[in-house]
Design a protein around this motif. Structure first.
Motif, PDB file in Angstrom:
ATOM      1  N   LYS A 173       0.799  -1.222   0.076  1.00  0.00           N
ATOM      2  CA  LYS A 173      -0.010   0.121  -0.069  1.00  0.00           C
ATOM      3  C   LYS A 173       0.867   1.295   0.108  1.00  0.00           C
ATOM      4  N   LYS A 174       0.625   2.197  -0.910  1.00  0.00           N
ATOM      5  CA  LYS A 174       1.263   3.472  -1.212  1.00  0.00           C
ATOM      6  C   LYS A 174       1.169   4.287   0.236  1.00  0.00           C
ATOM      7  N   CYS A 175       2.334   4.750   0.860  1.00  0.00           N
ATOM      8  CA  CYS A 175       2.353   5.472   2.036  1.00  0.00           C
ATOM      9  C   CYS A 175       3.283   6.774   1.887  1.00  0.00           C
ATOM     10  N   HIS A 176       4.245   6.849   0.797  1.00  0.00           N
ATOM     11  CA  HIS A 176       4.958   8.065   0.691  1.00  0.00           C
ATOM     12  C   HIS A 176       5.707   7.920  -0.710  1.00  0.00           C
ATOM     13  N   ASP A 177       5.531   8.790  -1.293  1.00  0.00           N
ATOM     14  CA  ASP A 177       6.811   9.185  -2.613  1.00  0.00           C
ATOM     15  C   ASP A 177       7.304  10.581  -2.430  1.00  0.00           C
ATOM     16  N   SER A 178       8.401  10.571  -2.814  1.00  0.00           N
ATOM     17  CA  SER A 178       9.156  11.788  -3.128  1.00  0.00           C
ATOM     18  C   SER A 178      10.291  11.518  -3.990  1.00  0.00           C
ATOM     19  N   ILE A 179      11.110  12.465  -4.155  1.00  0.00           N
ATOM     20  CA  ILE A 179      12.342  12.316  -4.935  1.00  0.00           C
ATOM     21  C   ILE A 179      13.499  11.447  -4.279  1.00  0.00           C
ATOM     22  N   GLY A 180      13.923  10.324  -4.817  1.00  0.00           N
ATOM     23  CA  GLY A 180      14.604   9.831  -4.264  1.00  0.00           C
ATOM     24  C   GLY A 180      14.193   8.681  -3.393  1.00  0.00           C
ATOM     25  N   MET A 181      12.964   8.549  -3.102  1.00  0.00           N
ATOM     26  CA  MET A 181      12.564   7.956  -1.808  1.00  0.00           C
ATOM     27  C   MET A 181      10.751   7.497  -2.062  1.00  0.00           C
ATOM     28  N   THR A 182      10.701   6.048  -1.654  1.00  0.00           N
ATOM     29  CA  THR A 182       9.194   5.749  -1.749  1.00  0.00           C
ATOM     30  C   THR A 182       9.179   4.711  -0.465  1.00  0.00           C
ATOM     31  N   ALA A 183       8.083   4.897   0.235  1.00  0.00           N
ATOM     32  CA  ALA A 183       7.637   4.047   1.237  1.00  0.00           C
ATOM     33  C   ALA A 183       6.307   3.372   1.068  1.00  0.00           C
ATOM     34  N   LYS A 184       6.374   2.053   1.380  1.00  0.00           N
ATOM     35  CA  LYS A 184       4.999   1.154   0.902  1.00  0.00           C
ATOM     36  C   LYS A 184       4.906   0.225   2.315  1.00  0.00           C
ATOM     37  N   LYS A 185       3.689   0.349   2.817  1.00  0.00           N
ATOM     38  CA  LYS A 185       3.208  -0.743   3.746  1.00  0.00           C
ATOM     39  C   LYS A 185       3.120  -2.123   3.201  1.00  0.00           C
ATOM     40  N   LEU A 186       3.888  -3.091   3.666  1.00  0.00           N
ATOM     41  CA  LEU A 186       3.581  -4.359   3.397  1.00  0.00           C
ATOM     42  C   LEU A 186       2.496  -5.035   3.920  1.00  0.00           C
ATOM     43  N   CYS A 187       1.320  -5.377   3.551  1.00  0.00           N
ATOM     44  CA  CYS A 187       0.344  -5.859   4.505  1.00  0.00           C
ATOM     45  C   CYS A 187      -0.147  -7.199   3.914  1.00  0.00           C
TER      46      CYS A 187
END
Length: 286
Positions: free
Chosen positions: A86-100
């Motif tokens: 699940k998408k959590c955060h996107d910015s230049i050079g970084m992405t964060a996703k919740k693995l559920c």
């Protein structure tokens, strides 16, 4: 295709900066050899259709996660249904996703590709590490846990100030220190990461002495660099087999290194070597 995380199940992760090469067949062979469940690619320009076709020929079908920022070069593919990331955060050079995954506690998967020394000064790199680490701490605060795995091409070594500073990632070299959870600097608490890449430096490493080689001919040349790293919060240490982290130097018996030199074969493959690691995804580590 797996749909659930069974008791005692582990997920095998592959990270590789493929340097804008058409390496989809080699990626698929790595997936087959190491039973990979989740792939993170950096500097990826391979059309996603070509990637999925190559993977489908050697393994259970993979799914592409929700696209990170366009033209970021970051690509995440998962053997599970894509909605489990699940998408959590996107910015230049970084992405964060919740693995559920069903029957598993949520894990925060964060991927970084930070600027290179070729274009940024050492001070600028350190400042960027401080900035994105602050963004990550804010994300953890927002989602309410620190079950975080951080992987990527940081373009600095594990011992660089951006990796070790309490104001950045505070990556430490031993699980004993990491399990303290936090350290106090000038009266303020800063959370630790455990950085297993410290154990992959030099000739005592069980694999190659780094993930990237560059003979710059300058006075500060280190020759081997460990720019590609995986870090874990203390909350995940009981789920992480210490022996699972590997810098890979071959694919099904084909060397990724140049003959007679032992350095990455950047013409045939990438100038970076891939990383393999595993995590137990069941509640409380199974």
């Amino acid at each position: 295709m797996p749909g659930r995380a069974e008791k005692g199940a582990s997920i095998n992760f592959l990270f590789w900066n493929i340097a804008r090469k058409r390496l989809e067949t080699d990626i698929a062979r790595l997936v087959r050899e190491h039973h990979i469940d989740l792939i993170v690619l950096c500097e990826c320009t391979v059309p996603v259709g070509a990637l999925l076709r190559a993977l489908g020929q050697v393994a259970a079908p993979f799914n592409r996660s929700e696209r990170v920022l366009p033209d970021s070069g970051l690509e995440i593919l998962i053997r599970y249904p894509a909605e489990f990331l699940k998408k959590c955060h996107d910015s230049i050079g970084m992405t964060a996703k919740k693995l559920c995954l069903p029957a598993a506690e949520e894990i925060l998967l964060t991927v970084m590709h930070l600027p290179s020394r070729l274009h940024w000064s050492t001070d600028a790199q350190a400042a960027e590490c401080h900035r994105v680490a602050g963004v990550l701490r804010a994300i953890e605060e927002r989602i309410g846990h620190r079950r975080t795995v951080l992987v990527g091409d940081f373009n600095v070594n594990p011992f660089a100030s951006g990796m070790t500073s309490p104001y950045a990632f505070r990556g430490v070299s031993t699980t004993a220190i990491a399990k303290r959870g936090e350290g106090i600097v000038r009266g303020e608490s800063w959370p630790f990461f455990y950085n297993p890449m410290w154990s992959c430096l030099g000739d005592r490493s069980p694999g190659p002495p780094g993930t990237y080689f560059n003979d710059t001919g300058t006075a500060d040349c280190l020759f081997w660099y460990t720019l590609d790293q995986v870090l874990l919060r203390p909350e995940l240490l009981d789920r992480y087999p210490l022996s699972s982290i590997r810098i890979l130097d071959s694919i099904e018996g084909t060397s990724l290194l140049k003959a007679n030199s032992g350095i990455p074969d950047r013409k045939r493959f990438s100038d970076h070597l891939p990383l393999l690691f595993s995590l137990d995804v069941t509640p409380n580590g199974g």
